[in-house]
Design an enzyme around this catalytic site. Structure first.
Site, PDB file in Angstrom:
ATOM      1  N   ASP A 193       6.508  15.331  11.185  1.00 37.48           N
ATOM      2  CA  ASP A 193       6.545  15.387   9.726  1.00 37.48           C
ATOM      3  C   ASP A 193       6.552  16.837   9.251  1.00 37.48           C
ATOM      4  O   ASP A 193       6.622  17.103   8.052  1.00 37.48           O
ATOM      5  CB  ASP A 193       5.381  14.608   9.104  1.00 37.48           C
ATOM      6  CG  ASP A 193       4.065  14.810   9.831  1.00 37.48           C
ATOM      7  OD1 ASP A 193       3.995  15.673  10.726  1.00 37.48           O
ATOM      8  OD2 ASP A 193       3.093  14.086   9.521  1.00 37.48           O
ATOM      9  N   HIS A 196      -6.033  11.830  13.543  1.00 38.84           N
ATOM     10  CA  HIS A 196      -6.970  11.740  12.409  1.00 38.84           C
ATOM     11  C   HIS A 196      -8.183  10.865  12.720  1.00 38.84           C
ATOM     12  O   HIS A 196      -9.187  10.924  12.009  1.00 38.84           O
ATOM     13  CB  HIS A 196      -6.269  11.167  11.170  1.00 38.84           C
ATOM     14  CG  HIS A 196      -5.126  12.002  10.681  1.00 38.84           C
ATOM     15  ND1 HIS A 196      -5.263  13.327  10.354  1.00 38.84           N
ATOM     16  CD2 HIS A 196      -3.812  11.691  10.460  1.00 38.84           C
ATOM     17  CE1 HIS A 196      -4.088  13.808   9.954  1.00 38.84           C
ATOM     18  NE2 HIS A 196      -3.199  12.839  10.025  1.00 38.84           N
ATOM     19  N   ASP A 243       0.868  -1.183   0.000  1.00 34.12           N
ATOM     20  CA  ASP A 243       0.000   0.000   0.000  1.00 34.12           C
ATOM     21  C   ASP A 243       0.901   1.227   0.000  1.00 34.12           C
ATOM     22  O   ASP A 243       1.465   1.591   1.039  1.00 34.12           O
ATOM     23  CB  ASP A 243      -0.915   0.010   1.223  1.00 34.12           C
ATOM     24  CG  ASP A 243      -1.893   1.181   1.204  1.00 34.12           C
ATOM     25  OD1 ASP A 243      -1.679   2.145   0.441  1.00 34.12           O
ATOM     26  OD2 ASP A 243      -2.879   1.140   1.970  1.00 34.12           O
TER      27      ASP A 243
END
Length: 672
Positions: free
Chosen positions: A265, A135, A20
């Site tokens: 990030d 999230h 993925d």
């Protein structure tokens, strides 16, 4: 009190079991490299190790639906094909037979951290957890996240510990939409997020990630989004958002607890963020949050996919939580045009909710420079740049070593003064050159003869010298005449030792020795109207209600002093408190704490000898103890808000970090 660290190797024991491309970057090594870097640097041993635990069903249900929880519970018993099928109903996430166990550990670790901080066992802490959480939504996994660790922690803190107000700061490069959805109608939780957005072209591609999503109903104004509409943001951009958007609102909100969605990030080298902020910026972001909520801060790991910058950023964050001196951030310049547009938009939409932003500028009147149509017009160019970015490696210097001086804080005191606990009383001194002694005798020293003056300044010189050689971190001096002492320090003692001194002068006094050579920057905060600034390096700030006006004072500190200090990058900070200045103890401690972010913490506080009552709060702040909260701020005096904006507009030609509007609005051109 120490700093808690939570890490459990068990959370490395799941990984992607099929191909993925969207999920391949979320790997167990994210945790192991962070942990190993902390061990190598010796930071792990300095922390209080707190064991992880699983969150209970009832705790997970603070945020998630029972239907979703029951569905995730079945994943340990699924075949590979079943896991693939189960994953398909969610976005950009993967499941593994052990991920339910790890997700419970991740959420439970956040709760363990909250318990440790709220019960006073530690001052602050960080939880290295996996999977991340911000999230994840009420009824869905999303973006590598299974349970919303920080959202669960906020609800838990309110229910178990009676916390009234929680600030959540999300510096991950992706918008934590799960946190926003959870609290968008809740005025007891202030959620701040900056995130790569590019006008909805970057994941999660949500309209509600833009700056004008401010919350709903009673929660309106308690959701702050600062969208990054281009890549390549740097340290200046990050600091400007903190100084001009987040911190003013955070101080007005006055939280009881700060939770950080600590995603790295947003650091340089990350394939997701593509930003250029260096790992040491996170030392400063952490520091700027540590005076809120009485220092109660819990950082919970979210993203971060460049294993080098991730590990470095984690170490910078933990080292700051431990109270070590901050690295200097050199060569800060103007925020970029796109960042200024986002700052201007965020301030303008929030000003109706926060009195401290009441005088913010209107939204940009021209097209945003990075509008989608412009991106689409240059689509071919952007695709080429993307290919170049994917093949090239960003290079950055390793964060400098942060060395703690053997002595945290020292004092120079009159013979009849008692040295505060924790401070080293400096009694020995270095012999001064005859010419310097002669000059000292020419300075007016009330209530002191020449011999006393020479002895005092000899000790001051020794203290400053030991700060510059990093033998002492900071210091406090009580002197007979603080104005004369300041003049002597900046004119006679420091020129031989340092290149740049930031002088923060609080109270009434006529300063007639301002220079234009850049070796000294004076920010003078008082209740007196001063002449127009005589130099780029003399900034007079007049508060209509005087220095006792806490909201006006903190507004000036955040909006003027901090940006000026970061851009000036001093080698030494000289904080001068005049008698009867009026500044309250809490505000004074906040000021000292914030100034510790400059010059590797080398701050010298000068006070009048008869201000012994202020010695204890001063010493507490110099020793790194958290400042007490400022409590509820009153509405700023309207003249102060107007004056601050006028001063910012006037000064930003010389001081680019003061900018809060795009070039089309202020007539200046920011860096492209």
């Amino acid at each position: 009190m120490g700093t808690a660290l939570i890490y459990d190797e068990e959370m490395t024991k799941y990984k992607l079991l099929w191909v993925d491309p969207a999920c391949k970057i979320e790997v167990p090594e994210r945790l192991t490299v962070s942990y190993e870097a902390l061990v190598r640097s010796g930071l792990f041993d300095r922390c209080v190790s707190v064991p992880a635990r699983e969150a209970s069903d009832a705790e997970i249900l603070f945020v998630h639906s029972e239907e979703y929880l029951e569905a995730v519970k079945k994943t340990p018993y699924m075949t590979l094909e079943d896991l693939k099928e189960f994953t398909l109903q969610y976005g950009d996430v993967y499941f593994h037979p052990n991920i339910y166990h790890c997700a419970k550990l991740a959420a439970g670790s956040a709760l363990q951290l909250v318990d440790s901080v709220m019960t006073g066992k530690v001052r602050n802490g960080m939880a290295l957890v996996r999977p991340p959480g911000h999230h994840s939504m009420h009824n869905a996994a999303n973006g590598f996240c299974v349970f919303n660790n920080v959202a669960i922690a906020a609800r838990y803190a309110k229910q178990k510990h009676g916390v009234k107000k929680v600030l959540i700061v999300d510096w991950d490069i992706h918008h934590g939409q799960g946190v926003q959805y959870c609290f968008e109608d809740d005025p007891s939780v202030l959620y701040f997020s900056w995130h790569r957005y590019e006008h909805q072209k970057f994941w999660p591609n949500l309209r509600e990630s833009d700056y004008d999503s401010v919350g709903k109903e009673s929660g309106a104004g308690f959701n702050i989004n600062v969208p990054w509409n281009k890549v390549g943001m740097e340290n200046s951009d990050y600091l400007s958002v903190f100084c001009h958007v987040l911190l003013p609102v955070a101080y007005e909100f006055c939280p009881d607890l700060v939770l950080v969605c600590a995603g790295f990030d947003s650091a340089i080298g990350d394939p997701e963020g593509e930003m250029c902020a260096t790992p040491d910026i996170f030392a400063h972001l952490t520091h700027l949050l540590m005076n809120l909520a009485g220092g109660k801060l819990c950082a919970i790991l979210e993203g971060g996919y460049n294993l080098t910058s991730l590990a470095q950023s984690v170490c910078q964050t933990v080292q700051t939580l431990l109270g070590d001196p901050l690295p200097q951030l050199a060569n800060l310049w103007s925020p970029c045009e796109s960042a200024l547009e986002s700052i201007q938009c965020a301030r303008s939409v929030q000003r109706q909710y926060w009195s401290i932003l009441k005088h913010a500028a209107n939204p940009p009147t021209t097209d945003i420079s990075t509008k989608r149509m412009k991106l689409e017009e240059e689509e071919e160019k952007a695709e080429t740049a993307e290919e170049e970015r994917s093949t090239g490696q960003k290079v950055w210097r390793e964060p400098p070593e942060r060395v703690c001086p053997p002595v945290c804080s020292a004092s120079v005191l009159p013979d009849d003064a008692v040295c505060p606990d924790g401070l080293k009383c400096l009694s020995s001194s270095k012999d001064l050159q005859p010419l310097v002694v002669s000059r000292i005798k020419n300075h007016s020293m009330k209530d002191a003869d020449d011999a006393d003056a020479v002895t005092t300044f000899s000790r001051l010189y020794t203290l400053i010298e030991k700060m510059i050689t990093n033998e002492i971190r900071n210091g406090l001096a009580l002197v007979p005449d603080v104005a004369a002492a300041m003049k002597c320090v900046v004119q006679e003692l420091t020129p031989d030792l340092v290149n740049r001194v930031l002088v923060v002068f609080v109270g009434k006094e006529e300063l007639n020795y301002v220079t234009a050579d850049g070796k000294m920057l004076i920010v003078h905060i008082s209740g007196e109207d001063k002449d127009e600034q005589r130099s780029k390096y003399y900034i007079p700030v007049c508060l209509k209600r005087g220095c006792s006006d806490t909201v006006g004072f903190i507004q000036s500190v955040l909006g003027l002093l901090l940006p000026l200090g970061y851009e000036y990058d001093p080698d030494l900070v000289l904080l001068v408190r005049m008698p009867e200045s009026g500044v309250g103890d809490s505000m004074w401690q906040q000021l000292i704490g914030l100034l510790q972010g400059f010059a590797k913490g080398h701050t010298l506080v000068l006070m009048q000898a008869n201000e012994k009552a202020c010695m204890s709060p001063t010493a507490s702040a110099l020793l790194g103890h958290s400042a007490p909260p400022l409590q509820e701020l009153l509405t700023p005096h309207p003249d102060d808000g107007d004056a601050l904006e006028r001063m910012r507009e006037r000064l930003q030609t010389d001081w680019k970090m003061l900018q809060t509007t795009a070039s089309s609005e202020n007539g200046e051109t920011a860096k492209s």
